[in-house]
Design a protein around this motif. Structure first.
Motif, PDB file in Angstrom:
ATOM      1  N   LEU A 144      -3.526  -4.556   7.018  1.00 53.19           N
ATOM      2  CA  LEU A 144      -4.886  -5.016   6.808  1.00 53.19           C
ATOM      3  C   LEU A 144      -5.744  -3.903   6.225  1.00 53.19           C
ATOM      4  O   LEU A 144      -6.501  -4.103   5.288  1.00 53.19           O
ATOM      5  CB  LEU A 144      -5.434  -5.448   8.163  1.00 53.19           C
ATOM      6  CG  LEU A 144      -6.743  -6.192   8.178  1.00 53.19           C
ATOM      7  CD1 LEU A 144      -6.663  -7.416   7.304  1.00 53.19           C
ATOM      8  CD2 LEU A 144      -7.071  -6.600   9.595  1.00 53.19           C
ATOM      9  N   LYS A 145      -5.583  -2.721   6.802  1.00 59.91           N
ATOM     10  CA  LYS A 145      -6.391  -1.601   6.338  1.00 59.91           C
ATOM     11  C   LYS A 145      -6.093  -1.277   4.874  1.00 59.91           C
ATOM     12  O   LYS A 145      -6.974  -0.976   4.098  1.00 59.91           O
ATOM     13  CB  LYS A 145      -6.110  -0.366   7.200  1.00 59.91           C
ATOM     14  CG  LYS A 145      -6.899  -0.361   8.483  1.00 59.91           C
ATOM     15  CD  LYS A 145      -6.902   1.027   9.054  1.00 59.91           C
ATOM     16  CE  LYS A 145      -6.209   1.036  10.406  1.00 59.91           C
ATOM     17  NZ  LYS A 145      -5.966   2.380  10.885  1.00 59.91           N
ATOM     18  N   MET A 146      -4.825  -1.355   4.521  1.00 60.80           N
ATOM     19  CA  MET A 146      -4.434  -0.998   3.164  1.00 60.80           C
ATOM     20  C   MET A 146      -4.810  -2.067   2.152  1.00 60.80           C
ATOM     21  O   MET A 146      -5.181  -1.786   1.035  1.00 60.80           O
ATOM     22  CB  MET A 146      -2.913  -0.789   3.090  1.00 60.80           C
ATOM     23  CG  MET A 146      -2.412   0.545   3.576  1.00 60.80           C
ATOM     24  SD  MET A 146      -3.043   1.932   2.623  1.00 60.80           S
ATOM     25  CE  MET A 146      -2.084   1.844   1.124  1.00 60.80           C
ATOM     26  N   TYR A 147      -4.632  -3.338   2.530  1.00 60.43           N
ATOM     27  CA  TYR A 147      -4.592  -4.356   1.490  1.00 60.43           C
ATOM     28  C   TYR A 147      -5.555  -5.537   1.638  1.00 60.43           C
ATOM     29  O   TYR A 147      -5.528  -6.441   0.823  1.00 60.43           O
ATOM     30  CB  TYR A 147      -3.168  -4.907   1.387  1.00 60.43           C
ATOM     31  CG  TYR A 147      -2.156  -3.845   1.032  1.00 60.43           C
ATOM     32  CD1 TYR A 147      -2.282  -3.142  -0.153  1.00 60.43           C
ATOM     33  CD2 TYR A 147      -1.107  -3.544   1.883  1.00 60.43           C
ATOM     34  CE1 TYR A 147      -1.371  -2.159  -0.481  1.00 60.43           C
ATOM     35  CE2 TYR A 147      -0.185  -2.564   1.555  1.00 60.43           C
ATOM     36  CZ  TYR A 147      -0.331  -1.867   0.365  1.00 60.43           C
ATOM     37  OH  TYR A 147       0.571  -0.908   0.048  1.00 60.43           O
ATOM     38  N   ALA A 148      -6.366  -5.550   2.687  1.00 62.09           N
ATOM     39  CA  ALA A 148      -7.172  -6.742   2.925  1.00 62.09           C
ATOM     40  C   ALA A 148      -8.092  -7.081   1.764  1.00 62.09           C
ATOM     41  O   ALA A 148      -8.493  -8.221   1.595  1.00 62.09           O
ATOM     42  CB  ALA A 148      -7.991  -6.566   4.195  1.00 62.09           C
ATOM     43  N   ASP A 149      -8.438  -6.104   0.949  1.00 62.74           N
ATOM     44  CA  ASP A 149      -9.412  -6.362  -0.105  1.00 62.74           C
ATOM     45  C   ASP A 149      -8.775  -6.776  -1.428  1.00 62.74           C
ATOM     46  O   ASP A 149      -9.466  -6.985  -2.407  1.00 62.74           O
ATOM     47  CB  ASP A 149     -10.289  -5.120  -0.310  1.00 62.74           C
ATOM     48  CG  ASP A 149      -9.457  -3.875  -0.609  1.00 62.74           C
ATOM     49  OD1 ASP A 149      -8.294  -3.846  -0.174  1.00 62.74           O
ATOM     50  OD2 ASP A 149      -9.962  -2.968  -1.270  1.00 62.74           O
ATOM     51  N   ILE A 150      -7.470  -6.900  -1.485  1.00 61.43           N
ATOM     52  CA  ILE A 150      -6.825  -7.235  -2.752  1.00 61.43           C
ATOM     53  C   ILE A 150      -6.187  -8.613  -2.659  1.00 61.43           C
ATOM     54  O   ILE A 150      -5.328  -8.849  -1.811  1.00 61.43           O
ATOM     55  CB  ILE A 150      -5.712  -6.206  -3.100  1.00 61.43           C
ATOM     56  CG1 ILE A 150      -6.229  -4.781  -2.955  1.00 61.43           C
ATOM     57  CG2 ILE A 150      -5.155  -6.463  -4.506  1.00 61.43           C
ATOM     58  CD1 ILE A 150      -7.101  -4.275  -4.057  1.00 61.43           C
ATOM     59  N   GLU A 151      -6.598  -9.507  -3.520  1.00 61.26           N
ATOM     60  CA  GLU A 151      -6.113 -10.883  -3.443  1.00 61.26           C
ATOM     61  C   GLU A 151      -4.600 -11.005  -3.549  1.00 61.26           C
ATOM     62  O   GLU A 151      -3.980 -11.841  -2.910  1.00 61.26           O
ATOM     63  CB  GLU A 151      -6.744 -11.729  -4.558  1.00 61.26           C
ATOM     64  CG  GLU A 151      -8.034 -12.365  -4.131  1.00 61.26           C
ATOM     65  CD  GLU A 151      -8.728 -13.046  -5.287  1.00 61.26           C
ATOM     66  OE1 GLU A 151      -8.033 -13.459  -6.234  1.00 61.26           O
ATOM     67  OE2 GLU A 151      -9.962 -13.145  -5.223  1.00 61.26           O
ATOM     68  N   PHE A 152      -4.039 -10.177  -4.415  1.00 60.11           N
ATOM     69  CA  PHE A 152      -2.594 -10.256  -4.622  1.00 60.11           C
ATOM     70  C   PHE A 152      -1.855 -10.046  -3.300  1.00 60.11           C
ATOM     71  O   PHE A 152      -0.827 -10.644  -3.047  1.00 60.11           O
ATOM     72  CB  PHE A 152      -2.163  -9.191  -5.637  1.00 60.11           C
ATOM     73  CG  PHE A 152      -0.682  -9.140  -5.887  1.00 60.11           C
ATOM     74  CD1 PHE A 152      -0.074 -10.097  -6.691  1.00 60.11           C
ATOM     75  CD2 PHE A 152       0.108  -8.153  -5.316  1.00 60.11           C
ATOM     76  CE1 PHE A 152       1.288 -10.058  -6.933  1.00 60.11           C
ATOM     77  CE2 PHE A 152       1.475  -8.108  -5.559  1.00 60.11           C
ATOM     78  CZ  PHE A 152       2.061  -9.058  -6.369  1.00 60.11           C
ATOM     79  N   PHE A 153      -2.397  -9.185  -2.447  1.00 56.44           N
ATOM     80  CA  PHE A 153      -1.698  -8.859  -1.203  1.00 56.44           C
ATOM     81  C   PHE A 153      -2.115  -9.734  -0.039  1.00 56.44           C
ATOM     82  O   PHE A 153      -1.320 -10.026   0.829  1.00 56.44           O
ATOM     83  CB  PHE A 153      -1.959  -7.403  -0.814  1.00 56.44           C
ATOM     84  CG  PHE A 153      -1.394  -6.412  -1.787  1.00 56.44           C
ATOM     85  CD1 PHE A 153      -0.026  -6.264  -1.905  1.00 56.44           C
ATOM     86  CD2 PHE A 153      -2.222  -5.648  -2.578  1.00 56.44           C
ATOM     87  CE1 PHE A 153       0.508  -5.352  -2.803  1.00 56.44           C
ATOM     88  CE2 PHE A 153      -1.701  -4.743  -3.477  1.00 56.44           C
ATOM     89  CZ  PHE A 153      -0.337  -4.593  -3.595  1.00 56.44           C
ATOM     90  N   ASN A 154      -3.385 -10.123   0.002  1.00 58.25           N
ATOM     91  CA  ASN A 154      -3.848 -10.681   1.267  1.00 58.25           C
ATOM     92  C   ASN A 154      -3.400 -12.113   1.526  1.00 58.25           C
ATOM     93  O   ASN A 154      -3.710 -12.678   2.554  1.00 58.25           O
ATOM     94  CB  ASN A 154      -5.355 -10.477   1.450  1.00 58.25           C
ATOM     95  CG  ASN A 154      -6.186 -11.317   0.506  1.00 58.25           C
ATOM     96  OD1 ASN A 154      -5.710 -12.296  -0.047  1.00 58.25           O
ATOM     97  ND2 ASN A 154      -7.429 -10.927   0.333  1.00 58.25           N
TER      98      ASN A 154
END
Lengths: 745, 169
Positions: free
Chosen positions: A251-261
């Motif tokens: 979550l900390k790393m990727y919550a802000d990127i649509e591709f990942f979240n």
């Protein structure tokens, strides 16, 4: 009996000691560090130029004299089209991730962000993160929660903050909808992370305060957290939630990127997060805890039962139940047994195994320890294809480090179980992905398959019971024992449990690795995560399962992806390659491409595959050259079905799939080629008619000079013409013309 | 006519390779190390000559027919000397739909050789390889161990030129 009781707990105790020591070591390092620069180091990252970025950072750090800025290596995050990716990590703050980093970008990132505290917005990954936020919040929605009153927490939080006068620009909210990662928080609707408030101007110093974690079960909880914590700065301890390492870091790393979240990462849980050459980081995130638990308190029978209960199926393609396979080996009569990791990822268009081998080799080692214990094997082999030099290096290193820490070798973690691992290399033979061929190759022979039965579980390597699973399957095994088989089985579709990694490539905007729960639709993968088709083109088909798979047309794009649903529409899951094809591709040509592949990779042992694929290829060649005979389509179909029924191994039996599925879904394209001598996608050279567009032709004569048959005529500065009777369809005129005056028809 | 390794025979393989093969021979199932050994020989010598294969057979104690059978079965093993720079363009699906055939044409044109051939100056060999697993950056090619991504036909002359100039310097 007492002795037995005494032994139980000892192994776990020993593991805990190792883990605590590791954590202390890492914590000490973290205290000495202010900023970590995380740079991707994998075959794909390096091809995109990550080494250039790394060298530049090294130079700049040295010149600055700062000892508290360190470079950290990590595997591939799976976001290929944006590589090289560089993360700037600071405690207590959402990491900043930069995309397509060049040496020039490095210089600006270093001076402006790392030294100056001002992130370079233009270079951020997907440009989703903005400069300065007072409040940074990340939500994790619990997909397992099916109550009626699920509310839009992110929207509610945003509007509540807005009502209190907080500017929209000051708030950054990341929302993740991964349904799977709830482990410790089943009863919650939302798990929420709040980063410390950014009060003073960012000076680049590390804030000691870490994030605050809340669990939200009703709207009123959320309102209280917003009002008290965010607006008044008063924490609400009664709503605190325990940290859950597996999804906390994600979550900390990727919550802000649509591709990942939208992804749920089991297999790739550590890829792009840990340093794949540092076992400490793997142990920090509970690495080898699953193996310790298994060795400590479970019998081999219980381990097999747990894997059966989890519903894990082989991720290599066929989807056989892993637990059942293990049970066969466990119950075999011969005492000497082997296990194998099939890392001969040969399907063109599949690279998830390479990424796992390069990004998280330890999880494969751990999975194999558990598998070896369950099946009673004392020796394991990791068979890696020679085309993956970096993967070989990483696995070699991982095995060495695991051995040094007592996770491999004699009496693992002080138990009475001994097991060791060795690497064996492939040498460029696709058929070696087939299990019997692979075992022949490990034995040092030509990689040709044999008939089954006997299956490897009864008679495998040197005639001993052998368990073979592929990379992704092994990487999933620790997850089952970390969180329990019931938890694992909750995610996925009815008959396919857990997640699947797909290698998304071809004509799609976000190429890369996508891990989603089984049962996710093709549309979600290609359009929501993959971002759709580039250049405003039209989606035509998606090819799944590599040369053994099939092409799925637009009309079936809402199919939920699992083993059975893909098989029902004439394709297969395969290893998870997903190649998107747009209107510019000819389906007959695509089918021919795959057949050429299987034809040249046929080992030659059985006639249907050796001769049959060649004959099929010849027919396709005729069709694409405009020389098709009457009945060629039917001939092709008959031959395909024959090979399917009679070939010796999986390679031959599935070789006709690309042809059969394109015949099923794109038969009209074949018919146009055969009856009208036309290629609607304008790919098959011999079927293209070239003509001059009189409105664009300026009469420069460049095309006439380039034409090898001199079939273009016209006086200089007048519109030229092409003599269709003499044209050999070479396309020279088309490539030569600088004025787009030659049209394809 | 397989000669026994009596210590009298002079091998062309370097000493450490011979030692490695000898260490494999002492282990359980020595023949299972054949592919590993061939990899090492090729990495050192660039290709597998008849002589190399004969020596491997003798040192490892497997029939020469098995060695040549294995060496010819696997694509990765080369039986002819290769150029200093081995250009392996990827034949994977993603590369194919993203225009790899045009890139290959550019390589052929710039180098003046066909796939499977080596330039006269022995600098470049052009070969096809199976999927390199770098599909996200398709089309790709590997020149020796280095992977080049997002290739276009127009980029090829520059890449070859850079290597040529590096070699001339």
């Amino acid at each position: 009996m007492d002795e037995e009781v005494e032994r139980v707990g000892k192994i776990l105790e020993r593991y805990t000691t190792v883990q605590n020591e590791t954590k202390e070591r890492l914590a000490k390092l973290a205290n000495e560090r202010c900023i970590e620069i995380q740079i991707g180091d994998a075959t794909c990252e390096n091809a995109a130029g990550s080494q250039v970025a790394r060298n530049e950072f090294e130079k700049l750090i040295e010149a600055s004299g700062r000892k508290d800025i360190v470079i950290k290596k990590t595997g591939c995050t799976g976001r290929c089209s944006a590589e090289p990716i560089v993360g700037v990590l600071q405690r207590g703050r959402m990491p900043f991730k930069y995309q397509s980093v060049t040496a020039e970008k490095v210089r600006r990132i270093f001076t402006e962000h790392i030294l100056g505290g001002q992130p370079v917005i233009d270079f951020l990954l997907d440009k989703k993160t903005k400069n300065k936020y007072r409040h940074q919040i990340a939500f994790f929605k619990n997909g397992a929660y099916t109550g009626q009153d699920v509310f839009d927490a992110a929207g509610r939080a945003a509007s509540r903050l807005a009502n209190a006068g907080v500017q929209k620009e000051e708030v950054k909210i990341g929302v993740s909808i991964n349904p799977g990662l709830f482990i410790a928080h089943e009863s919650l609707q939302y798990y929420m992370i709040i980063f410390p408030e950014e009060k003073a101007r960012n000076t680049g110093s590390t804030s000691d305060a870490d994030v605050t974690r809340y669990g939200v079960t009703k709207p009123a909880d959320l309102d209280r957290i917003i009002d008290s914590h965010l607006l008044k700065g008063e924490a609400q301890p009664d709503l605190f939630a325990a940290a859950d390492p597996l999804f906390d870091r994600y979550l900390k790393m990727y919550a802000d990127i649509e591709f990942f979240n939208r992804q749920t990462r089991f297999t790739l849980r550590n890829s792009g997060i840990i340093d794949p050459e540092n076992i400490d980081e793997y142990i920090f995130y509970d690495g080898f805890a699953a193996a310790a638990r298994v060795l400590d308190g479970m019998s081999p029978q219980e381990v097999v039962e747990a894997v059966k209960k989890s519903g894990l199926r082989g991720r290599g393609g066929a989807g056989f139940l892993t637990g059942l396979k293990w049970e066969f080996a466990q119950k075999a009569a011969t005492p000497k047994r082997f296990i194998i990791c099939n890392a001969d990822e040969g399907d063109p268009g599949a690279f998830m195994d390479r990424s796992t081998l390069e990004g998280d080799p330890f999880s494969i080692v751990e999975g194999m320890i558990i598998g070896a214990y369950a099946t009673g094997a004392s020796q394991g082999y990791c068979y890696i294809r020679a085309e993956y030099p970096l993967a070989i290096k990483r696995v070699e290193k991982a095995i060495e480090m695991a051995r040094a820490q007592g996770f491999l070798g004699k009496n693992i973690l002080g138990s009475d179980f001994s097991f060791d691992l060795e690497i064996r290399l492939g040498a460029g033979a696709f058929v070696c992905g087939e299990e019997t061929a692979l075992m022949h190759s490990i034995e040092g022979r030509r990689g040709q398959p044999r008939t089954r039965p006997p299956f490897p579980a009864a008679s495998g390597l040197w005639g001993c019971p052998t368990t073979i699973n592929n990379v992704e399957t092994w990487a999933n095994v620790p997850v089952i024992f970390l969180n329990g088989p019931e938890w694992f089985a909750r995610l996925g579709s009815e008959k396919s449990k857990g997640t699947k990694v797909f290698a998304l490539a071809g004509k799609v905007i976000n190429t890369g690795l996508v891990e989603v729960p089984m049962g996710t639709t093709l549309r979600e993968v290609i359009f929501d995560i993959g971002g759709g088709i580039p250049g405003g083109k039209v989606f035509k088909a998606v090819q799944t399962g590599g040369p053994s798979g099939g092409c799925i047309p637009e009309s079936l794009i809402d199919t939920e992806v699992d083993y059975d649903s893909l098989a029902a529409i004439g394709s297969i899951m395969g290893s998870g390659g997903m190649i998107v094809v747009d209107e510019d591709s000819c389906m007959v040509d695509v089918a021919k491409y795959f057949l050429e592949f299987t034809m040249s990779e046929s080992c030659g042992k059985c006639t249907p595959c050796r001769e049959g694929t060649l004959r099929m290829y010849e027919i396709l060649e005729r069709i694409t050259r405009g020389e098709a005979r009457d009945g060629d389509i039917e001939r092709l179909e008959r031959l395909a079905n024959l090979i399917k029924k009679t070939a010796l191994c999986g390679l031959g039996q599935t070789a006709p799939n690309p042809v059969l599925s394109t015949l099923q879904h794109f038969r009209n394209e074949y018919e146009l080629h055969v009856h009208s001598r036309r290629c609607p996608a304008k790919v098959c050279k011999k079927l293209i008619q070239y003509e001059v567009n009189p409105e664009k032709c300026i009469g420069c004569s460049a095309c006439a000079r380039a034409c090898p048959t001199r079939c273009i005529s016209g006086k200089p500065k007048t519109v030229h013409t092409i003599d269709a009777a003499k044209c050999i369809h070479c396309g020279e005129c088309f490539t030569t013309c600088k004025f787009d005056a030659i049209r394809k028809n | 006519m397989t000669k026994q390794n009596t210590g009298e025979r002079a091998y062309t393989l370097e000493r450490d390779l011979q030692d490695f093969i000898a260490s494999c021979r002492k282990r359980e199932h020595p023949e299972s190390f054949l592919i590993t050994v061939l990899h090492k020989v090729q990495a050192r010598c660039g290709y597998l000559s008849n002589e190399h294969m004969q020596e491997v057979a003798e040192l490892l104690g497997v029939p020469a027919s098995t060695v040549s059978g294995v060496a010819t079965f696997y694509h990765f093993f080369r039986l002819k000397p290769q150029g200093k720079y081995m250009i392996n363009f990827c034949l994977g699906t993603a590369c194919y739909v993203r225009g790899a055939p045009l890139v290959v044409d550019a390589f052929r044109e710039v180098l003046g050789i066909e796939v499977g051939e080596t330039t006269k100056d022995c600098l470049f060999s052009l070969e096809a390889t199976r999927c390199l697993g770098v599909c996200g950056l398709a089309p790709v090619a590997m020149i020796n161990e280095e992977v080049y991504g997002k290739l276009t036909p127009t980029a090829i002359p520059g890449i070859i030129d850079t290597i040529r100039r590096r070699e001339e310097a």
